[in-house]
Design a protein around this motif. Structure first.
Motif, PDB file in Angstrom:
ATOM      1  N   ARG A  80       0.824  -1.014   0.034  1.00 37.03           N
ATOM      2  CA  ARG A  80       0.011  -0.032  -0.200  1.00 37.03           C
ATOM      3  C   ARG A  80       0.801   1.475  -0.092  1.00 37.03           C
ATOM      4  NH1 ARG A  80      -5.317   1.224  -0.640  1.00 37.03           N
ATOM      5  NH2 ARG A  80      -5.845  -0.738   0.110  1.00 37.03           N
ATOM      6  N   LEU A  81       2.035   1.182   0.474  1.00 38.36           N
ATOM      7  CA  LEU A  81       2.900   2.326   0.859  1.00 38.36           C
ATOM      8  C   LEU A  81       3.603   2.908  -0.500  1.00 38.36           C
ATOM      9  CD1 LEU A  81       4.448   1.580   4.101  1.00 38.36           C
ATOM     10  CD2 LEU A  81       2.181   2.700   3.721  1.00 38.36           C
ATOM     11  N   SER A  82       3.925   2.101  -1.479  1.00 39.86           N
ATOM     12  CA  SER A  82       4.669   2.479  -2.656  1.00 39.86           C
ATOM     13  C   SER A  82       5.967   3.408  -2.096  1.00 39.86           C
ATOM     14  CB  SER A  82       3.840   3.309  -3.533  1.00 39.86           C
ATOM     15  OG  SER A  82       2.915   2.517  -3.881  1.00 39.86           O
ATOM     16  N   PRO A  83       6.943   2.939  -1.318  1.00 44.91           N
ATOM     17  CA  PRO A  83       7.924   3.379  -0.701  1.00 44.91           C
ATOM     18  C   PRO A  83       8.783   4.634  -1.756  1.00 44.91           C
ATOM     19  CG  PRO A  83       8.462   1.262  -0.610  1.00 44.91           C
ATOM     20  CD  PRO A  83       6.853   1.395  -1.287  1.00 44.91           C
ATOM     21  N   HIS A  84       9.033   4.172  -2.926  1.00 49.31           N
ATOM     22  CA  HIS A  84      10.072   4.892  -3.494  1.00 49.31           C
ATOM     23  C   HIS A  84       9.030   5.873  -4.589  1.00 49.31           C
ATOM     24  CE1 HIS A  84      13.216   2.470  -2.700  1.00 49.31           C
ATOM     25  NE2 HIS A  84      12.514   1.218  -2.766  1.00 49.31           N
ATOM     26  N   ARG A  85       7.857   6.035  -4.420  1.00 55.88           N
ATOM     27  CA  ARG A  85       6.998   7.221  -4.971  1.00 55.88           C
ATOM     28  C   ARG A  85       7.028   8.278  -4.047  1.00 55.88           C
ATOM     29  NH1 ARG A  85       1.369   5.316  -6.045  1.00 55.88           N
ATOM     30  NH2 ARG A  85       2.167   3.924  -7.538  1.00 55.88           N
ATOM     31  N   SER A  86       7.186   9.596  -4.478  1.00 55.14           N
ATOM     32  CA  SER A  86       7.269  10.860  -3.611  1.00 55.14           C
ATOM     33  C   SER A  86       5.756  11.140  -3.272  1.00 55.14           C
ATOM     34  CB  SER A  86       7.851  12.004  -4.480  1.00 55.14           C
ATOM     35  OG  SER A  86       6.973  12.322  -5.550  1.00 55.14           O
ATOM     36  N   VAL A  87       5.815  12.218  -2.397  1.00 52.76           N
ATOM     37  CA  VAL A  87       4.341  12.432  -2.130  1.00 52.76           C
ATOM     38  C   VAL A  87       3.657  13.251  -3.123  1.00 52.76           C
ATOM     39  CG1 VAL A  87       3.254  14.374  -0.512  1.00 52.76           C
ATOM     40  CG2 VAL A  87       4.830  12.779   0.521  1.00 52.76           C
ATOM     41  N   ASP A  88       4.605  14.057  -3.882  1.00 49.00           N
ATOM     42  CA  ASP A  88       3.896  14.676  -4.949  1.00 49.00           C
ATOM     43  C   ASP A  88       3.460  13.783  -5.997  1.00 49.00           C
ATOM     44  OD1 ASP A  88       3.337  17.623  -6.500  1.00 49.00           O
ATOM     45  OD2 ASP A  88       4.486  16.454  -7.820  1.00 49.00           O
ATOM     46  N   ARG A  89       4.194  12.783  -6.663  1.00 50.43           N
ATOM     47  CA  ARG A  89       3.908  12.044  -7.535  1.00 50.43           C
ATOM     48  C   ARG A  89       2.720  11.046  -7.104  1.00 50.43           C
ATOM     49  NH1 ARG A  89       7.565   6.852  -9.568  1.00 50.43           N
ATOM     50  NH2 ARG A  89       5.970   5.847 -11.177  1.00 50.43           N
ATOM     51  N   ASP A  90       2.614  10.494  -5.933  1.00 48.17           N
ATOM     52  CA  ASP A  90       1.499   9.881  -5.403  1.00 48.17           C
ATOM     53  C   ASP A  90      -0.014  10.748  -5.518  1.00 48.17           C
ATOM     54  OD1 ASP A  90       0.640   7.282  -4.189  1.00 48.17           O
ATOM     55  OD2 ASP A  90      -0.201   8.757  -2.690  1.00 48.17           O
TER      56      ASP A  90
ATOM     57  N   ARG B  21      10.609  14.901  -2.537  1.00 41.71           N
ATOM     58  CA  ARG B  21      11.504  14.068  -2.142  1.00 41.71           C
ATOM     59  C   ARG B  21      10.680  13.140  -1.173  1.00 41.71           C
ATOM     60  NH1 ARG B  21      16.742  15.019  -3.873  1.00 41.71           N
ATOM     61  NH2 ARG B  21      17.072  17.169  -4.619  1.00 41.71           N
ATOM     62  N   CYS B  22       9.941  13.704  -0.375  1.00 47.91           N
ATOM     63  CA  CYS B  22       9.453  12.828   0.980  1.00 47.91           C
ATOM     64  C   CYS B  22       8.751  11.542   0.247  1.00 47.91           C
ATOM     65  CB  CYS B  22       8.592  13.975   1.592  1.00 47.91           C
ATOM     66  SG  CYS B  22       8.182  13.462   3.136  1.00 47.91           S
ATOM     67  N   PRO B  23       9.094  10.445   1.004  1.00 43.68           N
ATOM     68  CA  PRO B  23       8.232   9.017   0.434  1.00 43.68           C
ATOM     69  C   PRO B  23       6.867   9.306   0.575  1.00 43.68           C
ATOM     70  CG  PRO B  23      10.012   8.643   2.358  1.00 43.68           C
ATOM     71  CD  PRO B  23       9.848  10.127   1.993  1.00 43.68           C
ATOM     72  N   SER B  24       6.158   8.642  -0.057  1.00 43.36           N
ATOM     73  CA  SER B  24       4.752   8.561  -0.412  1.00 43.36           C
ATOM     74  C   SER B  24       3.766   8.440   0.937  1.00 43.36           C
ATOM     75  CB  SER B  24       4.251   7.959  -1.668  1.00 43.36           C
ATOM     76  OG  SER B  24       4.333   6.580  -1.319  1.00 43.36           O
ATOM     77  N   LEU B  25       4.402   7.675   1.672  1.00 43.23           N
ATOM     78  CA  LEU B  25       3.702   7.459   2.904  1.00 43.23           C
ATOM     79  C   LEU B  25       3.270   8.715   3.548  1.00 43.23           C
ATOM     80  CD1 LEU B  25       3.189   5.960   5.523  1.00 43.23           C
ATOM     81  CD2 LEU B  25       5.488   6.375   6.364  1.00 43.23           C
ATOM     82  N   PHE B  26       3.827   9.566   3.447  1.00 39.65           N
ATOM     83  CA  PHE B  26       3.413  10.820   4.405  1.00 39.65           C
ATOM     84  C   PHE B  26       2.412  11.671   3.593  1.00 39.65           C
ATOM     85  CE2 PHE B  26       7.652   9.770   5.767  1.00 39.65           C
ATOM     86  CZ  PHE B  26       7.577   9.623   7.177  1.00 39.65           C
ATOM     87  N   THR B  27       1.494  11.272   2.570  1.00 38.22           N
ATOM     88  CA  THR B  27       0.409  11.658   2.357  1.00 38.22           C
ATOM     89  C   THR B  27      -0.542  11.655   3.375  1.00 38.22           C
ATOM     90  OG1 THR B  27      -0.398   9.711   1.331  1.00 38.22           O
ATOM     91  CG2 THR B  27       0.646  11.385  -0.120  1.00 38.22           C
TER      92      THR B  27
END
Length: 531
Positions: free
Chosen positions: A175-185, A212-218
């Protein structure tokens, strides 16, 4: 006199365990509340003349200010800590839920008042981008599921890399898609870059760029929309004072103006600390001070394997902040409780911050106008303005003693360009805090106000652990350790730290039977949804 670690109880009645906590920040206070329930004797040593650390408050001629955090998210975790101590947070602190949450002003054009109700927020989004309004319900639903998957990870102590192979972690990864950035997610839900920015500027809470921030942080913006943004009446310091009251009622001793000068070791085990007032023996030591600063000043380098000075020098640290605290005569009409002015070239602004070589010349600016909600934060008819500008942390490239007056002028001129043109003539009291001040006066390594950055290589088991891996009898709590920065996450970290410490000392953990934990709260969130 203290017992030998692990030997108590062998010859009759167990002697009282001594726990020393360095720092009366939010993590130290929460740990003290919980550890008091174990029967240990808990002493908190604070270098400043007030509690709260970066969450402390201060006054100037009747104008009251928060030093750092200006709002409260996700109160459920602290509510459970209070409940475990036999108190109700709502009886101790008046938390005012804000609506709108905040106002965003885009320098490139347009603004967004972020409403608390989903349908109202969809209407506001549609004014800027009609098709993006339809993405909001899907964003909230997906992040609700993401939070549910990630909750066991937040609650785990990650004392070993093997925790990455746990079933909850493996379930979360999908669920986390760790290598995707917040903006891209966020681009999966919102096409307009202004709308994506409205749901990603929160990565600044971690001192990071949404690119740059990992997408988890949405999940940061999700938490705001799902659970609300609160103003504690009297400021964030009111929460800290309530925590102190409860801790002291349970027998905790809080000593102010006592700087820990030395940690006493026997081999690799901490057995006490020394201040100018005397020695404090300990069976266990909790460090709530800034992690990197505490390591480099209190722990000999040869005792640290993983977190040596050389290793710390290679780590990524968050941004810093340039602060103006202004006591204003009169009210500031049209200025919301929270307003964020977002630079037109936001990516350039972030690059200038990350490079730490020059000051942003067209920075984004956050302004809190607390008196629209809490008039007693200022003398009658006055206003307190808290102005924060993200800038690079300390690397020796900027002489803040020389630059501070010029940057103050730039910030006030920039605010005038956003419509706040009459502030300066109404200033009655003022305080300026620079990255150099965060480093020297507040003992923060490099002045990085949000601690170690939350990049993938500095999260989970790669972040300093709650039971500190380099030493024996030493535990960590605060934004520089797992799970990370932000008040609710720090409170969850305090529960992890208190549990590990109590278990190692053979002490009870009664709060674990009285609270649902973060997992219970998130299960409720999944069942509930946004009103």
């Amino acid at each position: 006199m203290t017992t030998e670690f692990g030997s108590a109880g062998a010859f009759g009645k167990r002697m009282e365990r001594q726990v020393v906590i360095i720092g009366a920040g939010p993590g130290g206070l929460a740990s003290a509340m919980l550890l008091a329930l174990t029967g240990a004797k808990v002493t908190v040593l604070e270098r400043q003349d007030r509690i709260g650390g970066r969450s402390a408050g201060f006054s100037m001629d009747g104008y009251r200010f928060d030093t750092g955090p200006t709002f409260f998210l996700y109160p459920r975790i602290l509510e459970e800590i209070f409940e475990a101590c036999g108190r109700r947070l709502s009886d101790e602190v008046d938390l005012i839920r804000l609506d709108p949450l905040y106002r965003l002003v885009f320098e490139g054009g347009g603004e967004l008042r972020v409403q608390a109700q989903m349908t109202a927020l969809m209407t506001e989004i549609a004014k800027l981008s009609p098709r993006d309004a339809e993405g909001l319900p899907r964003f909230l639903a997906d992040n609700r599921a993401k939070m549910e998957r990630f909750r066991p990870v937040l609650e785990s102590d990650f004392s070993s890399p093997w925790a990455l192979a746990s079933l909850p972690m493996l379930k979360a990864l999908g669920r986390l898609s760790p290598h995707r950035s917040v903006d891209r997610d966020l681009s999966r839900y919102f096409q307009d870059p202004r709308i994506r920015l409205a749901f990603s500027f929160q990565s600044k809470y971690l001192g990071m760029s949404p690119f740059r921030c990992p997408s988890l942080f949405t999940i940061l913006s999700f938490l705001e929309h799902e659970h609300g943004v609160f103003h504690p009446r009297g400021g964030t310091e009111a929460v800290m004072e309530a925590m102190r009251r409860v801790a002291e009622s349970l027998g905790v001793t809080v000593r102010l103006n006592e700087t820990v000068r030395h940690i006493r070791f026997q081999g690799r085990r901490a057995v006490g600390v020394r201040t100018e007032a005397g020695d404090y023996p300990s069976d266990a030591l909790v460090i709530n001070a800034d992690f990197a600063r505490a390591m480099t000043t209190l722990v000999p380098d040869d005792l640290r394997r993983r977190w040596s000075d050389a290793r710390l020098a290679t780590k990524k640290f968050s941004c810093s902040t340039f602060m103006l605290y202004l006591g204003i005569e009169g009210r500031v009409d049209g200025l919301d409780h929270h307003t964020v002015y977002l630079a037109e070239d936001y990516a350039r602004n972030l690059a200038e911050i990350e490079e730490c070589r020059e000051l942003p010349r067209r920075p984004s600016i956050y302004v809190q106008n607390a008196c629209v909600t809490d008039p007693e934060m200022a003398p009658p008819g006055g206003s307190t303005l808290y102005i924060l500008v993200p800038v690079g942390h300390q690397r020796g490239h900027i002489d803040w003693k020389a630059e501070a007056p010029h940057y103050r002028r730039l910030v006030l001129d920039r605010l005038a360009g956003f419509g706040l043109g009459d502030l300066e003539r109404r200033i009655r009291v003022e305080r300026v805090v620079t990255p150099a001040d965060w480093e020297s006066r507040f003992a923060i390594h490099r002045g990085a106000t949000f601690n170690l950055a939350h990049s993938l290589d500095q999260m989970l088991h790669r972040r300093p652990r709650n039971r500190f891996e380099d030493l024996d009898g030493v535990y960590l709590v605060g934004g520089g350790t797992h799970p990370g920065s932000g008040l609710p996450v720090i409170f969850e970290g305090a529960r992890i730290t208190a549990r590990l410490l109590a278990q190692e000392l053979g002490l009870p953990t009664p709060w674990r039977t009285k609270t649902m934990g973060l997992s219970g709260m998130l299960r409720q969130a999944v069942a509930g949804g946004m009103a």
